[in-house]
Design an enzyme around this catalytic site. Sequence first.
Site, PDB file in Angstrom:
ATOM      1  N   ARG A 226       0.837  -1.193   0.000  1.00 12.30           N
ATOM      2  CA  ARG A 226       0.000   0.000   0.000  1.00 12.30           C
ATOM      3  C   ARG A 226       0.879   1.252   0.000  1.00 12.30           C
ATOM      4  NH1 ARG A 226      -3.523  -2.580  -1.624  1.00 12.30           N
ATOM      5  NH2 ARG A 226      -5.550  -3.058  -0.709  1.00 12.30           N
ATOM      6  N   HIS A 274      -0.239   0.396  -9.669  1.00 14.25           N
ATOM      7  CA  HIS A 274      -1.046  -0.495  -8.811  1.00 14.25           C
ATOM      8  C   HIS A 274      -1.643  -1.654  -9.629  1.00 14.25           C
ATOM      9  CE1 HIS A 274      -3.525  -0.641  -4.833  1.00 14.25           C
ATOM     10  NE2 HIS A 274      -3.416  -1.850  -5.355  1.00 14.25           N
TER      11      HIS A 274
HETATM   12  P1  NDP Z   1      -1.990 -11.425   5.210  1.00  5.57           P
HETATM   13  O1  NDP Z   1      -2.973 -10.894   6.184  1.00  5.57           O
HETATM   14  O2  NDP Z   1      -2.131 -12.849   4.771  1.00  5.57           O
HETATM   15  O3  NDP Z   1      -0.505 -11.263   5.796  1.00  5.57           O
HETATM   16  C1  NDP Z   1      -0.086 -10.135   6.487  1.00  5.57           C
HETATM   17  C2  NDP Z   1       1.295 -10.377   7.061  1.00  5.57           C
HETATM   18  O4  NDP Z   1       1.781  -9.140   7.609  1.00  5.57           O
HETATM   19  C3  NDP Z   1       1.302 -11.398   8.202  1.00  5.57           C
HETATM   20  O5  NDP Z   1       2.451 -12.197   8.142  1.00  5.57           O
HETATM   21  C4  NDP Z   1       1.338 -10.509   9.448  1.00  5.57           C
HETATM   22  O6  NDP Z   1       1.943 -11.088  10.595  1.00  5.57           O
HETATM   23  C5  NDP Z   1       2.195  -9.359   8.955  1.00  5.57           C
HETATM   24  N1  NDP Z   1       1.986  -8.169   9.785  1.00  5.57           N
HETATM   25  C6  NDP Z   1       0.847  -7.483  10.001  1.00  5.57           C
HETATM   26  N2  NDP Z   1       1.053  -6.458  10.844  1.00  5.57           N
HETATM   27  C7  NDP Z   1       2.365  -6.495  11.175  1.00  5.57           C
HETATM   28  C8  NDP Z   1       3.188  -5.709  12.019  1.00  5.57           C
HETATM   29  N3  NDP Z   1       2.698  -4.672  12.721  1.00  5.57           N
HETATM   30  N4  NDP Z   1       4.497  -6.036  12.129  1.00  5.57           N
HETATM   31  C9  NDP Z   1       5.000  -7.102  11.456  1.00  5.57           C
HETATM   32  N5  NDP Z   1       4.260  -7.892  10.628  1.00  5.57           N
HETATM   33  C10 NDP Z   1       2.962  -7.592  10.495  1.00  5.57           C
HETATM   34  O7  NDP Z   1      -2.014 -10.449   3.942  1.00  5.57           O
HETATM   35  P2  NDP Z   1      -1.720 -10.801   2.412  1.00  5.57           P
HETATM   36  O8  NDP Z   1      -0.403 -11.458   2.321  1.00  5.57           O
HETATM   37  O9  NDP Z   1      -2.867 -11.500   1.794  1.00  5.57           O
HETATM   38  O10 NDP Z   1      -1.680  -9.331   1.755  1.00  5.57           O
HETATM   39  C11 NDP Z   1      -0.788  -8.332   2.186  1.00  5.57           C
HETATM   40  C12 NDP Z   1      -1.157  -6.982   1.584  1.00  5.57           C
HETATM   41  O11 NDP Z   1      -0.859  -6.938   0.187  1.00  5.57           O
HETATM   42  C13 NDP Z   1      -2.652  -6.622   1.613  1.00  5.57           C
HETATM   43  O12 NDP Z   1      -3.036  -6.153   2.876  1.00  5.57           O
HETATM   44  C14 NDP Z   1      -2.767  -5.566   0.535  1.00  5.57           C
HETATM   45  O13 NDP Z   1      -2.636  -4.291   1.084  1.00  5.57           O
HETATM   46  C15 NDP Z   1      -1.582  -5.846  -0.386  1.00  5.57           C
HETATM   47  N6  NDP Z   1      -2.008  -6.196  -1.753  1.00  5.57           N
HETATM   48  C16 NDP Z   1      -1.584  -5.414  -2.806  1.00  5.57           C
HETATM   49  C17 NDP Z   1      -1.950  -5.710  -4.110  1.00  5.57           C
HETATM   50  C18 NDP Z   1      -1.429  -4.925  -5.272  1.00  5.57           C
HETATM   51  O14 NDP Z   1      -1.857  -5.145  -6.406  1.00  5.57           O
HETATM   52  N7  NDP Z   1      -0.483  -4.006  -5.093  1.00  5.57           N
HETATM   53  C19 NDP Z   1      -2.808  -6.861  -4.395  1.00  5.57           C
HETATM   54  C20 NDP Z   1      -3.173  -7.624  -3.240  1.00  5.57           C
HETATM   55  C21 NDP Z   1      -2.800  -7.289  -1.961  1.00  5.57           C
HETATM   56  P3  NDP Z   1       1.305 -12.388  11.313  1.00  5.57           P
HETATM   57  O15 NDP Z   1       1.550 -13.526  10.334  1.00  5.57           O
HETATM   58  O16 NDP Z   1       2.093 -12.542  12.529  1.00  5.57           O
HETATM   59  O17 NDP Z   1      -0.140 -12.103  11.499  1.00  5.57           O
HETATM   60  C1  OXD Z   2      -5.948  -5.646  -3.198  1.00  6.14           C
HETATM   61  C2  OXD Z   2      -5.410  -4.733  -4.213  1.00  6.14           C
HETATM   62  O1  OXD Z   2      -5.868  -5.352  -2.000  1.00  6.14           O
HETATM   63  O2  OXD Z   2      -5.737  -4.906  -5.403  1.00  6.14           O
HETATM   64  O3  OXD Z   2      -6.443  -6.722  -3.581  1.00  6.14           O
HETATM   65  O4  OXD Z   2      -4.649  -3.834  -3.896  1.00  6.14           O
END
Ligand code: NDP
Ligand code: OXD
Length: 311
Positions: A226, A274
């Site tokens: 993001r 994006h």
């Molecule tokens: P998940 O919820 O599966 O994973 C999130 C990870 O981040 C987990 O390992 C979590 O830790 C870790 N995390 C969260 N908060 C913290 C913190 N404060 N400190 C350290 N680690 C932290 O999310 P996804 O993998 O499915 O997706 C991640 C992000 O990718 C989405 O939220 C979205 O914003 C972005 N995205 C972007 C896209 C694009 O096209 N650019 C498309 C799709 C998604 P823990 O395992 O311990 O809970």
């Molecule tokens: C998502 C994205 O969060 O497209 O899926 O950014």
Amino acid sequence: MLLLHLSDVDENSWATKLRDALGGYRVVQRGDDFDPREVRYIFVWKPKADAFDGLTGLRAILSLGAGVDALLKHKALPDAPIVRFVDADLSQRMSDYVVAHVTMHHRLYTRFRADQTARRWTQLYPPAASETTVGIMGMGVLGQDAAKRLLPLGFTLRSWSRTPKTIDGVTGFAGQENFDDFLAGTDILVNLLPLTPETTGILNLETFRKLRRKLDGGPAIVNAARGGHQKEADIVAALTDGTLGAASLDVFETEPLPQDSPLWAIENCYITPHIAAISSETTGVRYFSQMIRDHEAGKPLINVVDRQRGY
Ligand code: NDP
Ligand code: OXD
């Protein structure tokens, strides 16, 4: 009844495919004649301020986005469970982006492109993949998929998450107390965190200064999560003064990236609009229609967002 409320995507196309997939189940769009009290599921992407008005019988909010940071900030968000999109096709697309940009930085693309422009023949040898450490912030669905695809390429991998993770071939770091150690051994920093109050602005000058300076030209960052994670003024400064060797950015503080952003013109900044991982209609329809059928049959929802954690 399922109500669609999708902005910036082809809602009609999603509606047609969801109607086909759900058989006799009623699927409505905003302009249709329906009683909002009968809506049990709403499927959203960038919902408007009045999106949830009158939906008193809501059983779940289905998010087309994998990230729910914007949805969680909606002023009138009902108390229903939120299901986010988790999908192998989406993960594959994200990993395609990550692998492409990590490999590019590992092979010193910025350096050799500059040499080509200057017609300069300099035989600088990139390190072996095993000599290059990729640090992945966020070891959830997307972080783990990226690790799985980077490992066979030979990179040394480390990860940082909120809670500890044990993943074969990946050195895990967890929590704020281990963030600096994680950064200290990282040459290419990949961000796949969700945007929460704790992770906002995490890609800043202080973070960049803690990265390992082993890669020719300096460490690189890859942000596909993001725009709120990054301080763009800090990225401009870091790319300009050599704190960072390169940056690949798919997301921005303001999207579309404003015309007057200095990032556009920085040679070692690689911008995409994006598009790192777009949600597929085919797999999305399969996922959400199955979710509705299962839930109507009494099965629990899966991939439900923890509102307390913010992801
Ligand atoms: P998940 O919820 O599966 O994973 C999130 C990870 O981040 C987990 O390992 C979590 O830790 C870790 N995390 C969260 N908060 C913290 C913190 N404060 N400190 C350290 N680690 C932290 O999310 P996804 O993998 O499915 O997706 C991640 C992000 O990718 C989405 O939220 C979205 O914003 C972005 N995205 C972007 C896209 C694009 O096209 N650019 C498309 C799709 C998604 P823990 O395992 O311990 O809970
Ligand atoms: C998502 C994205 O969060 O497209 O899926 O950014």
